[in-house]
Design an enzyme around this catalytic site. Sequence first.
Site, PDB file in Angstrom:
ATOM      1  N   SER A  69       0.828  -1.205   0.000  1.00 19.95           N
ATOM      2  CA  SER A  69       0.000   0.000   0.000  1.00 19.95           C
ATOM      3  C   SER A  69       0.864   1.257   0.000  1.00 19.95           C
ATOM      4  O   SER A  69       2.010   1.254   0.451  1.00 19.95           O
ATOM      5  CB  SER A  69      -0.905   0.035   1.241  1.00 19.95           C
ATOM      6  OG  SER A  69      -1.768  -1.073   1.261  1.00 19.95           O
TER       7      SER A  69
HETATM    8  N1  SAH Z   1      -1.132  -4.875   3.845  1.00 25.47           N
HETATM    9  C1  SAH Z   1      -0.310  -5.123   2.672  1.00 25.47           C
HETATM   10  C2  SAH Z   1      -0.945  -4.669   1.367  1.00 25.47           C
HETATM   11  C3  SAH Z   1      -2.036  -5.517   1.024  1.00 25.47           C
HETATM   12  S1  SAH Z   1      -2.476  -5.798  -0.650  1.00 25.47           S
HETATM   13  C4  SAH Z   1       1.051  -4.505   2.780  1.00 25.47           C
HETATM   14  O1  SAH Z   1       1.316  -3.783   3.750  1.00 25.47           O
HETATM   15  O2  SAH Z   1       1.872  -4.784   1.919  1.00 25.47           O
HETATM   16  C5  SAH Z   1      -3.808  -6.894  -0.251  1.00 25.47           C
HETATM   17  C6  SAH Z   1      -3.395  -8.270   0.173  1.00 25.47           C
HETATM   18  O3  SAH Z   1      -4.584  -8.930   0.592  1.00 25.47           O
HETATM   19  C7  SAH Z   1      -2.806  -9.108  -0.946  1.00 25.47           C
HETATM   20  O4  SAH Z   1      -1.588  -9.658  -0.542  1.00 25.47           O
HETATM   21  C8  SAH Z   1      -3.865 -10.192  -1.164  1.00 25.47           C
HETATM   22  O5  SAH Z   1      -3.323 -11.442  -1.571  1.00 25.47           O
HETATM   23  C9  SAH Z   1      -4.499 -10.280   0.204  1.00 25.47           C
HETATM   24  N2  SAH Z   1      -5.853 -10.855   0.252  1.00 25.47           N
HETATM   25  C10 SAH Z   1      -6.849 -10.719  -0.661  1.00 25.47           C
HETATM   26  N3  SAH Z   1      -7.953 -11.407  -0.252  1.00 25.47           N
HETATM   27  C11 SAH Z   1      -7.634 -11.991   0.932  1.00 25.47           C
HETATM   28  C12 SAH Z   1      -8.324 -12.838   1.843  1.00 25.47           C
HETATM   29  N4  SAH Z   1      -9.574 -13.272   1.615  1.00 25.47           N
HETATM   30  N5  SAH Z   1      -7.680 -13.243   2.965  1.00 25.47           N
HETATM   31  C13 SAH Z   1      -6.408 -12.853   3.213  1.00 25.47           C
HETATM   32  N6  SAH Z   1      -5.699 -12.069   2.390  1.00 25.47           N
HETATM   33  C14 SAH Z   1      -6.300 -11.633   1.258  1.00 25.47           C
END
Ligand code: SAH
Length: 220
Positions: A69
């Site tokens: 992010s």
């Molecule tokens: N917090 C992260 C950025 C997140 S991007 C950081 O600091 O880098 C969103 C993430 O959510 C991705 O890695 C994606 O694979 C994950 N994601 C999407 N759906 C999800 C779910 N149902 N359960 C867990 N993770 C999920």
Amino acid sequence: MIFLKQEDTYKHKGMRAKLIDELRKKGISNEEVLSAIMKIPRHFFLDPAFDKIAYQDRAFPIDEGQTISQPYTVAYQTMLLNVKSNEKVLEIGTGSAYQASVLAALNAKVYTIERQRKLFEKNIKSYPLKEQYKNIKFYFKDGYQGLITEAPFDKILITAATAIIPPVLIEQLKLNGIMVLPLGQEGKQIMTRITKLEHEDLQIENFGDFSFVPMLEGKN
Ligand code: SAH
């Protein structure tokens, strides 16, 4: 892929201090949040090719088509979550583990869930701040199911876009607990803060527009 050993030089710290100034100018005023961001070497969570631009206020690609992010977004969500020392915080969407590290720097007990096996395994094998932050636990799961074994949580942070408020996560929130999530369809979501009140009432507050990768069901 594993994290390569990277150093946190004066140059990196200088770029980080500039980023903090930029976040302040953009309206992030919570000093605890800013100092947590100052503590985390963001370049550790990116491919070394991004070293020189790691402190730009931008999202960047990580593995599996996912993103780290934007720092402003991390700061904004963290500010809305109002984390206190020792609170149990569940994060959905570990991704690079940058946001989880900012929560750990605020002394939260962090439980973070990722659905992409490769991203999860990378953190298990080589989370770059494992000596500093023992207060993060990584899970390979579908975030829509939450983490029943550790529930209830003081705070829940969703870092992927969801069109619904996941009911299981509301159940796993303590009374007066707070959940922050980007709510809406793919493309644009509204940052939403939910406070769980008595009698299953929810206080819902809306903040600005953001854009996240989607929260998908199941594991991959
Ligand atoms: N917090 C992260 C950025 C997140 S991007 C950081 O600091 O880098 C969103 C993430 O959510 C991705 O890695 C994606 O694979 C994950 N994601 C999407 N759906 C999800 C779910 N149902 N359960 C867990 N993770 C999920």
